[in-house]
Design an enzyme around this catalytic site. Structure first.
Site, PDB file in Angstrom:
ATOM      1  CD  GLU A 324      -2.961  -0.673   2.619  1.00  0.00           C
ATOM      2  OE1 GLU A 324      -4.130  -0.797   2.363  1.00  0.00           O
ATOM      3  OE2 GLU A 324      -2.323  -0.604   3.662  1.00  0.00           O
ATOM      4  CB  CYS A 325       0.626   4.313  -0.022  1.00  0.00           C
ATOM      5  SG  CYS A 325       1.145   6.032  -0.427  1.00  0.00           S
ATOM      6  N   GLY A 326       3.379   3.633   0.426  1.00  0.00           N
ATOM      7  CA  GLY A 326       5.090   3.429   0.434  1.00  0.00           C
ATOM      8  C   GLY A 326       5.407   2.008   0.092  1.00  0.00           C
TER       9      GLY A 326
END
Length: 432
Positions: A324-326
């Site tokens: 997720e994201c990072g």
């Protein structure tokens, strides 16, 4: 469970400082406080947990339905008081209604019946604060204003002028904080610096508690609490596996507590590991989850973590890995930091991302997966996106059809390649 929603007219008014100090002050009295956070925030709840000694759960009226919110409010069982910190201004949300509202903190106050403690930043004004407080009291008839906390007050005369105006409209002043209280928290581009990075957090929380005990009327605040929402059963989003390897360190810590709590509730085991310590995911796990965080601050260490990278690649040969994201960026081919230097990432996906030219991406997301997300079979997922990275290349097949809260398609569709999936949105739940 009686409670209060701590809100304000705008971000930066002092909600988090008041929330943390109030939790600490009430704990010093021997009370058990259950914290909550309105809206899609993964930094403030970590501070709440440090202050309260209990997990803080997000309550989100756009991404969640009434049943899920009522279920999460049930986490307050065993506490003496619930305190929910708002997000942005009390009435701020999106234009289109979601599961139980438009994402505003006011929706949470209305659903729970918890009165609002309004924190007012009093810089540059005096009697005008009464007009602001009066407008907030009258904006929605299904809310109750418990009173106000006057923050950043310059002098005794300044305080007297505001009290006089507030008395005239019968709005209680439940606390007055001086302009130089010395308990401000440091910030980074996503908000506060993470609780786990704050070297003197215990000392700051202690000082904040002492400050609130001196300057807030704790007895009146406790008396103003009210409401209560009967807990309801709720079926959590299914876990990706019975045993889940979860990246957890300073680079990967942004995961919503209710998600992990729901997985544990149905029997899943969470197996933490640290990519920054060059650890590979536990081989006994059936899935691996890489949350968001600040990989751009640790890109060099991640590039050098060969044991983590090789172990993750072996894991993905036979089992799902999701970022997720990072975590998504760390699964990609490369990440360019703010100085323009490219760092090699895990290479499970082809995405190339960059912080060299930052642009904020912010908002709720509705995602209809085009393939199972880390083994999770679901309908329409709800999530939230908040990052400054730009996509240089995204060569893999899209993970989902993604729209914003208004139903407008967004280009950050996520990616999938073999057992590897990733998205820029943080998963909150499933559309009720």
């Amino acid at each position: 469970m009686k409670g209060l929603v701590i809100s304000a007219p705008a971000s930066g008014s002092g909600k988090t400082t008041v929330t943390l100090g109030l939790i600490a002050a009430l704990r010093a009295r021997g009370l058990v406080i259950q914290p909550f956070k309105s809206g899609p925030d993964y930094i403030d709840p970590a501070f709440h947990r440090a202050a309260a000694g209990r997990e803080s759960f997000n309550l989100d009226s756009w991404a969640m339905g009434p049943e899920q919110i009522a279920h999460l409010v049930g986490k307050a069982v065993g506490a003496d008081l619930a305190l929910a910190e708002g997000s942005m201004g009390l009435f701020d949300g999106v234009a289109r209604r979601g599961g139980a509202g438009n994402g505003a903190s006011a929706d949470i106050a209305a659903l729970t019946g918890w009165p609002v403690l309004l924190v007012l930043d009093c810089r540059g004004q005096a009697q005008s604060v009464a007009a602001i407080a009066l407008g907030f009291r009258q904006m929605r008839r299904d809310l109750r204003l418990a009173g106000v906390v006057l923050n950043r007050v310059a002098s005794a005369r300044h305080e007297a002028l505001m009290r006089l105006a507030l008395d005239a409209v019968a709005i209680p002043v439940l606390g007055v904080l001086p302009r130089d209280a010395g308990i401000e928290l440091p910030e980074r581009h996503l908000g506060l610096v993470q609780a786990r990075e704050h070297a003197a957090l215990d000392l700051l929380l202690s000082r904040a508690g002492e400050c609130m005990a001196r300057h807030l009327d704790l007895d009146a605040i406790l008396a103003a609490a009210g409401g209560g929402l009967a807990p309801q059963p709720h079926r959590p989003l299914s876990p990706p596996a019975g045993r889940i390897a979860l990246a957890q360190d300073d680079a990967f810590s942004f995961v919503y507590p209710h998600l992990l709590d729901g997985w544990r509730a149905v029997g899943a085991t969470i197996l933490p590991f640290s990519p920054l310590a060059d650890q590979a995911p536990d081989d006994s796990a059936g899935a691996c989850w890489l949350p968001g965080g600040y990989p751009e601050l640790h890109a060099g260490a991640l590039a050098a973590a060969a044991r983590f990278r090789d172990g993750l690649a072996r894991f993905a040969l036979t089992r799902p890995v999701h970022g997720e994201c990072g975590g998504y960026m760390a699964m990609g081919a490369g990440l360019v930091d703010a100085a323009g230097k490219r760092h090699r990432m895990a290479g499970l996906l082809g995405i190339e991302s960059s912080y060299a030219s930052r642009r904020m991406h912010l908002g709720y997301r509705l995602a209809t997966p085009l393939a199972p997300l880390a083994g999770i079979h679901a309908g329409v997922l709800t999530g939230h996106e908040f990052h400054y990275a730009t996509i240089l290349d995204q060569p893999d097949a899209p993970l989902a059809h993604v729209t914003d809260a208004e139903g407008v398609p967004v280009s950050e569709t996520g990616s999938r390649r073999g057992n590897a999936t990733g998205s820029f949105f943080h998963l909150i739940g499933e559309r009720p």
